[in-house]
Design an enzyme around this catalytic site. Structure first.
Site, short mmCIF file in Angstrom:
data_model
loop_
_atom_site.label_atom_id
_atom_site.label_comp_id
_atom_site.label_asym_id
_atom_site.label_seq_id
_atom_site.Cartn_x
_atom_site.Cartn_y
_atom_site.Cartn_z
N ARG A 58 2.39 67.48 45.52
CA ARG A 58 3.68 67.06 46.08
C ARG A 58 4.28 68.23 46.83
NH1 ARG A 58 9.14 67.48 44.26
NH2 ARG A 58 10.44 65.71 44.88
N SER A 105 7.15 55.19 41.01
CA SER A 105 8.31 55.73 40.27
C SER A 105 9.21 54.57 39.88
CB SER A 105 9.14 56.65 41.15
OG SER A 105 8.34 57.51 41.87
N LYS A 158 14.61 67.35 41.54
CA LYS A 158 14.96 66.13 42.28
C LYS A 158 16.46 65.89 42.05
CE LYS A 158 12.84 61.91 43.72
NZ LYS A 158 12.91 62.24 45.14
C1 LIG Z 1 4.70 60.76 38.17
C2 LIG Z 1 5.77 60.73 39.18
N1 LIG Z 1 6.89 60.02 38.91
C3 LIG Z 1 7.89 60.00 39.81
C4 LIG Z 1 7.77 60.67 41.02
C5 LIG Z 1 8.85 60.60 42.07
O1 LIG Z 1 8.43 59.88 43.22
P1 LIG Z 1 9.52 59.53 44.36
O2 LIG Z 1 10.61 58.75 43.70
O3 LIG Z 1 8.84 58.90 45.50
O4 LIG Z 1 10.05 60.92 44.78
P2 LIG Z 1 9.25 62.11 45.48
O5 LIG Z 1 8.35 62.71 44.46
O6 LIG Z 1 8.47 61.55 46.60
O7 LIG Z 1 10.31 63.06 45.91
C6 LIG Z 1 6.59 61.40 41.26
N2 LIG Z 1 6.40 62.07 42.39
N3 LIG Z 1 5.61 61.41 40.33
C1 LIG Z 2 9.41 64.20 41.19
C2 LIG Z 2 10.35 63.71 40.17
N1 LIG Z 2 10.63 62.39 40.06
C3 LIG Z 2 11.49 62.12 39.08
S1 LIG Z 2 11.98 63.51 38.30
C4 LIG Z 2 11.02 64.47 39.27
C5 LIG Z 2 10.93 65.95 39.17
C6 LIG Z 2 10.63 66.48 37.81
O1 LIG Z 2 10.61 67.84 37.88
P1 LIG Z 2 10.82 68.79 36.64
O2 LIG Z 2 9.68 68.58 35.72
O3 LIG Z 2 10.80 70.17 37.24
O4 LIG Z 2 12.14 68.46 36.03
#
Ligand SMILES: Cc1ncc(COP(=O)(O)OP(=O)(O)O)c(N)n1
Ligand SMILES: Cc1ncsc1CCOP(=O)(O)O
Ligand SMILES: [Mg+2]
Length: 360
Positions: free
Chosen positions: A182, A251, A280
């Site tokens: 990501r 998600s 996020k």
């Molecule tokens: C395992 C997992 N869960 C949630 C996310 C978040 O995806 P998304 O809501 O599309 O946000 P971004 O990651 O694209 O900013 C994830 N990446 N992985």
């Molecule tokens: C990509 C994403 N989607 C929901 S929470 C999240 C980020 C989680 O990051 P962290 O493990 O550093 O709290």
């Protein structure tokens, strides 16, 4: 004799050298299929795939006539002692299977071509079997991916870092089996190159490699799958491009989003953010209530995500999670191998407890 007890079409005209080719390749194809069949049966417990292999072996056996067997001349065969160094080393079951599926496909192709000189039906039968093997290979890959997904309890979602490869490799050394690349801020050339390298790294360790957001790049680098959020392309669109063999994750932050993800055919869901997280910032936490809902109702693999680290892990377990996804906890760890091992041992423990409770 043919399968119906009739003499083979051109059997009497087939030169001994062609009979030797057919004899050797009937053996080669059957041996290769047997190796694949053993894994379908004992590794995957998959009766359908096992049966497909068995039927192919039996069909090849029926074509292996006394005339072809008697053409064998092993002492004069210059190929007997030729092995490639790569044949002597296999790193994992996947490599064993891949090599043998490839061997079967090659043998069937040879049988298809030379078989036409012996009996046109042999050529046709081998062509059909070759396509069956391609289908088997696809189903097999899909099955392997789903098995690995089910077995994964820790999911690393990467963030941009100068230590990206170092951290991912250290975590893989600690036993990590699921990685998502990501990076929201880089250009596509960098993304493509990085994704390619990370995929090879993950596959070297037998781990699954998922790409965030981008179905096109996932397809281009043959990733194991893609992760899509609510604002990303619909699952049906991704499925059309990626097919049924690849993993699609979604998600979710609420029961309604989960319901839709299930209806649309997601292979797994992210559940969260459980806690507010700087990774996020714009996303309102779904909280532990949603984790409890997932624990009660989600029939597919789900990963609690957002603010999960060694301190919050016990609460997430109390909410019912048995799989977690993390960014900072691993990407910012000084010793990612040790942190991975800690997470995995805690997750293995909670999974053992849950199974014990379920069995009463
Ligand atoms: C395992 C997992 N869960 C949630 C996310 C978040 O995806 P998304 O809501 O599309 O946000 P971004 O990651 O694209 O900013 C994830 N990446 N992985
Ligand atoms: C990509 C994403 N989607 C929901 S929470 C999240 C980020 C989680 O990051 P962290 O493990 O550093 O709290
Ligand atoms: Mg996204």
């Amino acid at each position: 004799m043919s399968l119906e007890g009739q003499p083979h079409h051109n059997a009497h005209l087939t030169p001994p050298s062609v009979c030797r080719i057919l004899d050797a390749n009937l053996d080669r194809a059957r041996e290769g299929i047997r190796i694949v069949e053993e894994w379908c049966r004992f590794g995957l417990n998959n009766a359908e795939l096992t049966n497909t292999c068995k039927q192919m072996r039996q069909e090849l056996g029926r074509w292996h006539s006394a005339q072809l067997r008697s053409a064998r001349n092993t002492p004069d065969d210059p190929g007997v002692d030729l092995t490639h160094p790569r044949e002597e080393r296999r790193e994992n079951v996947e490599q064993v299977l891949q090599a043998n599926l490839c061997r079967v496909e090659e043998a069937l192709r040879v049988l298809e071509e030379y078989g036409k000189l012996y009996d046109p039906d042999l050529g046709r039968a081998c062509k059909q079997m070759r396509y069956q093997v391609y289908t088997l290979e696809s189903n097999f890959l899909a099955d392997q991916r789903q098995q690995k997904l089910k077995q994964a309890s820790l999911y690393l979602v990467t963030s941009p870092s100068d230590r990206l490869f170092e951290v991912v490799e250290a975590a893989l050394q600690g036993g990590l089996t699921l990685v998502q690349y990501r990076d929201k801020d880089t250009d596509d050339v960098t993304r493509l190159n990085t994704a390619q390298k990370l995929k090879h790294l993950c596959h070297d360790y037998g781990a699954l490699f998922i790409l965030n957001d981008r179905v096109d790049l996932a397809l281009a680098i043959e990733a194991d799958g893609v992760h899509l959020g609510q604002q990303d392309v619909p699952i049906s669109f991704a499925r059309q491009l990626l097919g049924s063999q690849r993993i699609i994750g979604r998600s979710t932050t609420s029961p309604e989003e989960m319901r839709r993800a299930l209806a649309e055919g997601a292979d797994y869901v992210g559940v969260g953010p459980v806690y507010a997280t700087p990774t996020k910032q714009d996303k309102t936490p779904a909280g532990l209530d949603y984790v409890r809902y997932a624990a009660e109702r989600c029939p597919i693999p789900w990963f609690a995500i957002g603010g999960i680290d060694m301190n919050t892990l016990p609460q997430v377990f109390e909410g019912g999670a048995t799989r977690v996804a993390v960014v900072r906890a691993l990407m910012q760890a000084e010793q990612p191998t040790l942190v991975t091992q800690y997470f995995l041992s805690q997750l293995a423990w909670i999974n053992r407890m849950r199974r014990r409770d379920e069995q009463g």
